[in-house]
Design an enzyme around this catalytic site. Structure first.
Site, mmCIF file in Angstrom:
data_model
loop_
_atom_site.group_PDB
_atom_site.id
_atom_site.type_symbol
_atom_site.label_atom_id
_atom_site.label_comp_id
_atom_site.label_asym_id
_atom_site.label_seq_id
_atom_site.Cartn_x
_atom_site.Cartn_y
_atom_site.Cartn_z
ATOM 1 N N PRO A 163 0.777 -1.245 0.000
ATOM 2 C CA PRO A 163 0.000 0.000 0.000
ATOM 3 C C PRO A 163 0.809 1.297 0.000
ATOM 4 O O PRO A 163 0.839 2.041 0.984
ATOM 5 C CB PRO A 163 -0.840 -0.135 1.268
ATOM 6 C CG PRO A 163 0.018 -0.948 2.190
ATOM 7 C CD PRO A 163 0.734 -1.926 1.306
ATOM 8 N N CYS A 164 1.416 1.596 -1.135
ATOM 9 C CA CYS A 164 2.173 2.838 -1.246
ATOM 10 C C CYS A 164 1.265 4.065 -1.212
ATOM 11 O O CYS A 164 1.733 5.178 -0.946
ATOM 12 C CB CYS A 164 3.013 2.836 -2.520
ATOM 13 S SG CYS A 164 2.117 2.423 -4.024
#
Length: 196
Positions: A163-164
């Site tokens: 989850p950047c």
């Protein structure tokens, strides 16, 4: 008088018939080649491309995003059923529909040691929360490396699953998302980190 000249044992030879009966060692098997493959998936946030090699997911990219991979890295489109890509597609669609809270997929992103350190940290950010590039740099013991952290976050090849989108600028701005700021905002709203 003792003779000190070196003595040589008579050479021994193996009869031709015995040599012929000894099987030659089998050649070492050729290393298995792992061909990449991919699948396109239509989602509420646009078309995503899922890539895999062997039994690991290697990429989740939004079409036309920055840092999009070259065709040779994707390989051909997967034909027929593919257990890994089937699972990845099912989990991605369920996640974006709000029916799934996390992912359970084997992943194998390609990157440098520093990039992997950043990507590992991304996976520790709880759903519904955010952090900053500077905070990650501090946590990695490199407080002056916020810009390098930003570059590593931006080049994350397995978006959403890693989850950047949960990383913000120091002032809280939604910056630096390869899939587009609107996509980043939609993901954070879905997860409850931002109000709609």
């Amino acid at each position: 008088m003792t003779d000190h000249r070196p003595t040589h044992a008579a050479p021994t030879t193996t009869p031709v018939s015995a040599r012929a009966a000894t099987p030659a060692p089998a050649p070492a098997p050729a290393p298995a080649t792992v061909e990449p493959r991919h699948r396109r998936v239509a989602t509420p946030l646009g078309t995503y491309l899922l890539a895999a090699e062997a039994e690991s997911l290697t990429g989740v990219w939004r079409e036309e995003q920055s840092h999009f991979p070259r065709p040779e890295r994707l390989g051909p489109a997967a034909a027929g059923d593919d257990a890994l890509l089937d699972a990845a597609e099912t989990q991605l669609l369920a996640y974006l529909a709000g029916e799934r809270m996390s992912f359970d997929l084997p992943i194998s992103p390609r990157g440098t040691e520093f990039q992997h350190a950043v990507w590992d940290r991304l996976q520790e950010i709880p759903r519904g929360t955010t952090t900053t590039y500077g905070t990650i740099a501090q946590e990695l013991g490199r407080p002056r490396a916020a810009q390098a952290v930003g570059a590593a976050v931006g080049s994350n090849p397995i978006s959403i699953v890693v989850p950047c989108h949960r990383v913000l600028a120091g002032n809280g701005a939604l910056t630096g998302y390869a899939g587009g700021i609107e996509t980043k905002q939609a993901l954070l709203v879905l997860e409850g980190a931002l109000l709609a």
